[in-house]
Design a protein around this motif. Sequence first.
Motif, PDB file in Angstrom:
ATOM      1  N   ALA A  13      -7.521   5.389  -3.479  1.00  0.00           N
ATOM      2  CA  ALA A  13      -8.348   3.860  -4.075  1.00  0.00           C
ATOM      3  C   ALA A  13      -7.522   3.130  -4.641  1.00  0.00           C
ATOM      4  CB  ALA A  13      -9.438   4.470  -5.069  1.00  0.00           C
TER       5      ALA A  13
ATOM      6  N   CYS B  79      -2.933  -3.415  -3.493  1.00  0.00           N
ATOM      7  CA  CYS B  79      -3.246  -4.466  -2.397  1.00  0.00           C
ATOM      8  C   CYS B  79      -4.088  -5.599  -2.990  1.00  0.00           C
ATOM      9  CB  CYS B  79      -3.807  -3.973  -1.145  1.00  0.00           C
ATOM     10  SG  CYS B  79      -3.181  -2.711  -0.318  1.00  0.00           S
ATOM     11  N   GLY B  80      -4.934  -5.450  -3.907  1.00  0.00           N
ATOM     12  CA  GLY B  80      -5.598  -6.521  -4.467  1.00  0.00           C
ATOM     13  C   GLY B  80      -4.918  -7.166  -5.511  1.00  0.00           C
TER      14      GLY B  80
ATOM     15  N   VAL C 246      -5.189   0.901  -2.187  1.00  0.00           N
ATOM     16  CA  VAL C 246      -5.903   0.166  -1.358  1.00  0.00           C
ATOM     17  C   VAL C 246      -6.641  -0.882  -2.319  1.00  0.00           C
ATOM     18  CG1 VAL C 246      -8.183  -0.128  -0.054  1.00  0.00           C
ATOM     19  CG2 VAL C 246      -6.409   1.745   0.441  1.00  0.00           C
ATOM     20  N   HIS C 247      -7.291  -0.678  -3.253  1.00  0.00           N
ATOM     21  CA  HIS C 247      -7.978  -1.822  -4.091  1.00  0.00           C
ATOM     22  C   HIS C 247      -7.023  -2.341  -5.035  1.00  0.00           C
ATOM     23  CE1 HIS C 247     -11.746  -0.686  -1.753  1.00  0.00           C
ATOM     24  NE2 HIS C 247     -11.414   0.413  -2.135  1.00  0.00           N
ATOM     25  N   GLY C 248      -6.433  -1.577  -5.778  1.00  0.00           N
ATOM     26  CA  GLY C 248      -5.510  -1.876  -6.796  1.00  0.00           C
ATOM     27  C   GLY C 248      -4.469  -2.738  -6.599  1.00  0.00           C
TER      28      GLY C 248
ATOM     29  N   TYR D 229       0.764  -1.023   0.069  1.00  0.00           N
ATOM     30  CA  TYR D 229      -0.071   0.041   0.000  1.00  0.00           C
ATOM     31  C   TYR D 229       0.825   1.221  -0.053  1.00  0.00           C
ATOM     32  CZ  TYR D 229      -2.649   3.961   1.914  1.00  0.00           C
ATOM     33  OH  TYR D 229      -3.320   5.073   2.074  1.00  0.00           O
TER      34      TYR D 229
END
Length: 91
Positions: A19, A26-27, A22-24, A1
Motif C-alpha cells: 500500500a 507513487c503519490g 503504490v499510494h505513498g 514503486y
Amino acid sequence: YQGASMLLRRLKVDDVVDAFPVHGACGIWGVLALGLFGNPDEDMGGNGVFYGGDQLGTQIFAVLLIFCWAGTLSLLIFFPLKQAGMLRMGD
C-alpha cells in the motif's frame, strides 16, 4: 514503486499489499513531478522547474502537509487501537 517496495522488505515492514509503495511513494512522485515537469503552455496550471517555473517549492510543501495530515489522522486512529490491544490479531 519498485524502490519503495524493496526498501520496505529490507526494513522488514509488514505491508503485504504494498500500500505504501503504490499510494505513498507513487503519490509523492506524482506531486513532485508536477513541480518539475509542469508546462505552463499546456493550460493545465503547471509551472515546473524545467520550464523556468518555481512550483517545486509549493509541491514540496504540499507533500509535507499531506504527510503531516495523514500521519496525524493515522496516529489518532491506530494509537488507541494499539493501546486497547485491537490493532493486530493474535496467531
